[in-house]
Write a protein that holds these residues in place. Structure first.
Motif, PDB file in Angstrom:
ATOM      1  N   MET A  28      54.136   3.749   3.364  1.00  0.00           N
ATOM      2  CA  MET A  28      53.508   3.105   2.214  1.00  0.00           C
ATOM      3  C   MET A  28      54.365   1.963   1.705  1.00  0.00           C
ATOM      4  SD  MET A  28      53.865   5.983  -0.802  1.00  0.00           S
ATOM      5  CE  MET A  28      53.179   4.901  -2.064  1.00  0.00           C
ATOM      6  N   GLN A  29      53.699   0.927   1.220  1.00  0.00           N
ATOM      7  CA  GLN A  29      54.363  -0.254   0.704  1.00  0.00           C
ATOM      8  C   GLN A  29      54.614  -0.111  -0.797  1.00  0.00           C
ATOM      9  OE1 GLN A  29      55.535  -2.637   2.637  1.00  0.00           O
ATOM     10  NE2 GLN A  29      54.640  -1.678   4.467  1.00  0.00           N
ATOM     11  N   PRO A  30      55.593  -0.859  -1.321  1.00  0.00           N
ATOM     12  CA  PRO A  30      55.864  -0.806  -2.768  1.00  0.00           C
ATOM     13  C   PRO A  30      54.646  -1.247  -3.572  1.00  0.00           C
ATOM     14  CG  PRO A  30      57.621  -1.975  -1.588  1.00  0.00           C
ATOM     15  CD  PRO A  30      56.513  -1.767  -0.615  1.00  0.00           C
ATOM     16  N   GLY A  31      54.479  -0.646  -4.737  1.00  0.00           N
ATOM     17  CA  GLY A  31      53.422  -1.068  -5.647  1.00  0.00           C
ATOM     18  C   GLY A  31      52.026  -0.656  -5.249  1.00  0.00           C
ATOM     19  N   THR A  32      51.913   0.334  -4.373  1.00  0.00           N
ATOM     20  CA  THR A  32      50.588   0.768  -3.914  1.00  0.00           C
ATOM     21  C   THR A  32      50.337   2.228  -4.275  1.00  0.00           C
ATOM     22  OG1 THR A  32      51.410   1.446  -1.737  1.00  0.00           O
ATOM     23  CG2 THR A  32      50.633  -0.825  -1.960  1.00  0.00           C
ATOM     24  N   ILE A  33      49.057   2.604  -4.201  1.00  0.00           N
ATOM     25  CA  ILE A  33      48.666   4.012  -4.271  1.00  0.00           C
ATOM     26  C   ILE A  33      48.202   4.411  -2.880  1.00  0.00           C
ATOM     27  CG2 ILE A  33      47.081   5.714  -5.245  1.00  0.00           C
ATOM     28  CD1 ILE A  33      46.831   3.981  -7.723  1.00  0.00           C
ATOM     29  N   VAL A  34      48.846   5.400  -2.306  1.00  0.00           N
ATOM     30  CA  VAL A  34      48.441   5.950  -1.011  1.00  0.00           C
ATOM     31  C   VAL A  34      48.010   7.390  -1.248  1.00  0.00           C
ATOM     32  CG1 VAL A  34      49.246   6.673   1.276  1.00  0.00           C
ATOM     33  CG2 VAL A  34      49.913   4.433   0.359  1.00  0.00           C
ATOM     34  N   THR A  35      46.868   7.765  -0.708  1.00  0.00           N
ATOM     35  CA  THR A  35      46.386   9.127  -0.892  1.00  0.00           C
ATOM     36  C   THR A  35      46.320   9.868   0.434  1.00  0.00           C
ATOM     37  OG1 THR A  35      44.662  10.497  -1.908  1.00  0.00           O
ATOM     38  CG2 THR A  35      43.909   8.568  -0.687  1.00  0.00           C
ATOM     39  N   VAL A  36      46.556  11.169   0.361  1.00  0.00           N
ATOM     40  CA  VAL A  36      46.366  12.079   1.498  1.00  0.00           C
ATOM     41  C   VAL A  36      45.286  13.060   1.079  1.00  0.00           C
ATOM     42  CG1 VAL A  36      47.412  13.745   3.066  1.00  0.00           C
ATOM     43  CG2 VAL A  36      48.794  11.858   2.156  1.00  0.00           C
ATOM     44  N   ILE A  37      44.142  13.013   1.772  1.00  0.00           N
ATOM     45  CA  ILE A  37      43.037  13.917   1.450  1.00  0.00           C
ATOM     46  C   ILE A  37      42.870  14.924   2.579  1.00  0.00           C
ATOM     47  CG2 ILE A  37      41.860  12.188   0.028  1.00  0.00           C
ATOM     48  CD1 ILE A  37      39.888  11.760   2.360  1.00  0.00           C
ATOM     49  N   GLY A  38      42.201  16.021   2.249  1.00  0.00           N
ATOM     50  CA  GLY A  38      41.980  17.049   3.255  1.00  0.00           C
ATOM     51  C   GLY A  38      41.624  18.362   2.593  1.00  0.00           C
ATOM     52  N   ALA A  39      41.160  19.299   3.373  1.00  0.00           N
ATOM     53  CA  ALA A  39      40.726  20.596   2.858  1.00  0.00           C
ATOM     54  C   ALA A  39      41.922  21.434   2.415  1.00  0.00           C
ATOM     55  CB  ALA A  39      39.938  21.343   3.940  1.00  0.00           C
ATOM     56  N   ASN A  40      41.638  22.496   1.663  1.00  0.00           N
ATOM     57  CA  ASN A  40      42.675  23.471   1.337  1.00  0.00           C
ATOM     58  C   ASN A  40      43.295  24.001   2.622  1.00  0.00           C
ATOM     59  OD1 ASN A  40      42.573  23.440  -1.463  1.00  0.00           O
ATOM     60  ND2 ASN A  40      40.950  24.970  -1.557  1.00  0.00           N
ATOM     61  N   GLY A  41      44.618  24.133   2.631  1.00  0.00           N
ATOM     62  CA  GLY A  41      45.287  24.668   3.811  1.00  0.00           C
ATOM     63  C   GLY A  41      45.583  23.652   4.883  1.00  0.00           C
ATOM     64  N   ALA A  42      45.294  22.367   4.612  1.00  0.00           N
ATOM     65  CA  ALA A  42      45.529  21.327   5.619  1.00  0.00           C
ATOM     66  C   ALA A  42      47.010  21.002   5.783  1.00  0.00           C
ATOM     67  CB  ALA A  42      44.754  20.061   5.259  1.00  0.00           C
ATOM     68  N   GLY A  43      47.832  21.363   4.773  1.00  0.00           N
ATOM     69  CA  GLY A  43      49.266  21.079   4.839  1.00  0.00           C
ATOM     70  C   GLY A  43      49.713  19.983   3.896  1.00  0.00           C
ATOM     71  N   LYS A  44      48.833  19.565   2.985  1.00  0.00           N
ATOM     72  CA  LYS A  44      49.134  18.431   2.113  1.00  0.00           C
ATOM     73  C   LYS A  44      50.299  18.730   1.163  1.00  0.00           C
ATOM     74  CE  LYS A  44      45.032  18.161   0.199  1.00  0.00           C
ATOM     75  NZ  LYS A  44      44.475  19.460   0.679  1.00  0.00           N
ATOM     76  N   THR A  45      50.250  19.891   0.505  1.00  0.00           N
ATOM     77  CA  THR A  45      51.326  20.263  -0.422  1.00  0.00           C
ATOM     78  C   THR A  45      52.634  20.456   0.331  1.00  0.00           C
ATOM     79  OG1 THR A  45      49.856  21.269  -2.051  1.00  0.00           O
ATOM     80  CG2 THR A  45      52.117  22.085  -1.999  1.00  0.00           C
ATOM     81  N   THR A  46      52.566  21.068   1.494  1.00  0.00           N
ATOM     82  CA  THR A  46      53.763  21.261   2.319  1.00  0.00           C
ATOM     83  C   THR A  46      54.388  19.920   2.678  1.00  0.00           C
ATOM     84  OG1 THR A  46      52.888  23.324   3.233  1.00  0.00           O
ATOM     85  CG2 THR A  46      54.621  22.234   4.496  1.00  0.00           C
ATOM     86  N   LEU A  47      53.549  18.937   2.979  1.00  0.00           N
ATOM     87  CA  LEU A  47      54.048  17.605   3.314  1.00  0.00           C
ATOM     88  C   LEU A  47      54.825  17.008   2.141  1.00  0.00           C
ATOM     89  CD1 LEU A  47      54.163  15.067   5.115  1.00  0.00           C
ATOM     90  CD2 LEU A  47      51.940  14.406   4.160  1.00  0.00           C
ATOM     91  N   LEU A  48      54.264  17.084   0.924  1.00  0.00           N
ATOM     92  CA  LEU A  48      54.954  16.547  -0.247  1.00  0.00           C
ATOM     93  C   LEU A  48      56.282  17.258  -0.483  1.00  0.00           C
ATOM     94  CD1 LEU A  48      52.247  15.858  -3.001  1.00  0.00           C
ATOM     95  CD2 LEU A  48      53.164  14.324  -1.263  1.00  0.00           C
ATOM     96  N   ASN A  49      56.289  18.576  -0.340  1.00  0.00           N
ATOM     97  CA  ASN A  49      57.528  19.332  -0.542  1.00  0.00           C
ATOM     98  C   ASN A  49      58.590  18.956   0.487  1.00  0.00           C
ATOM     99  OD1 ASN A  49      56.938  20.864  -2.872  1.00  0.00           O
ATOM    100  ND2 ASN A  49      55.726  22.301  -1.676  1.00  0.00           N
TER     101      ASN A  49
END
Length: 240
Positions: A28-49
């Motif tokens: 991601m570039q500075p000054g942007t909003i990047v989103t990660v979407i996906g179903a429950n259990g896709a691993g999104k929270t794990t990725l942030l951690n």
């Protein structure tokens, strides 16, 4: 060309023999909003951690051009990374103001006073409730407090994990408006969100995560118009 704000290369996380995140690369570039979407259990929270250093994760992580792969959480916070977790993790028996002050514990008293002024200007409701116990706040107010506490540390990259979870539609609209205001003020945002419709409306770039892997990526407006994304994530009001 500017250095990426965040550059993740082949990041993986395993719980025992289960691979929850599999060789994910994200930039991601500075000054942007990047989103990660996906179903429950896709691993999104794990990725942030993993990006925050809470979980061990083979792979490379660079923040503003510096390798932070071996850094502890404290060092990443000091570098300007901050995570607002899904469960908000407030100190419920402490006041709103004391929760906010904890967000700037590593800064001087002058910075704390300045931070409180800035947060109260952005979240007037928190100013009204500054002496109230955090545990007595509504769901929307708790989310505002969690975001305000993160902003007290003056992050350059704010990672938000499901900020709309459990909130009424009117409050969700307020939260996403605040997210857009934060970007306008210079804070870069990595947004994990199950409400794909709302996330794609505010994001500049988006990734779709399924079963631990990135399966699609592109400009948010392009993904919002992609039939596969519409069918999987936008058909029922944006919820999976």
């Amino acid at each position: 060309m500017n250095l990426p704000m965040l550059d993740i290369d082949r990041l993986s996380v395993s719980y025992g023999k289960v691979e929850a995140v599999r060789e994910v690369s994200l930039r991601m570039q500075p000054g942007t909003i990047v989103t990660v979407i996906g179903a429950n259990g896709a691993g999104k929270t794990t990725l942030l951690n993993a990006i925050m250093g809470v979980l061990p994760a083979p792979g490379a992580a660079r923040f503003e051009g510096r390798d932070v792969s071996g850094d502890e959480v404290e060092a990443r916070v000091g570098a300007g990374l901050c995570l607002v977790p899904e469960k908000r993790e407030l100190f419920t028996t402490m006041s709103v103001e004391d929760n906010l002050r904890l967000g700037a514990y590593r800064l001087g008293s002058g910075a704390i006073s300045e931070g409180l002024e800035t947060v109260f200007a952005r979240f007037p409701r928190l100013k009204e409730r500054r002496a109230q116990l955090a545990g007595t706040l509504s769901g929307g107010e708790r989310q505002m407090l969690a975001m305000g506490r993160a902003l007290m540390g003056k992050p350059r990259l704010l990672m938000l994990d499901e900020p709309s979870l459990g909130l009424a539609p009117r409050i969700v609209k307020d939260i996403f408006h605040i997210i857009m205001e934060l970007r306008a003020s210079g804070v870069s945002i990595l947004l994990v969100e199950q409400n794909a419709r709302a996330a794609l409306q505010v994001a500049d770039y988006a990734y779709v995560m399924e079963i631990g892997s990135i399966t699609m990526e592109g400009r948010a407006e392009d993904l919002a118009a992609d039939p596969r994304v519409i069918e999987s994530y936008l058909g029922l009001g944006g919820h999976t």
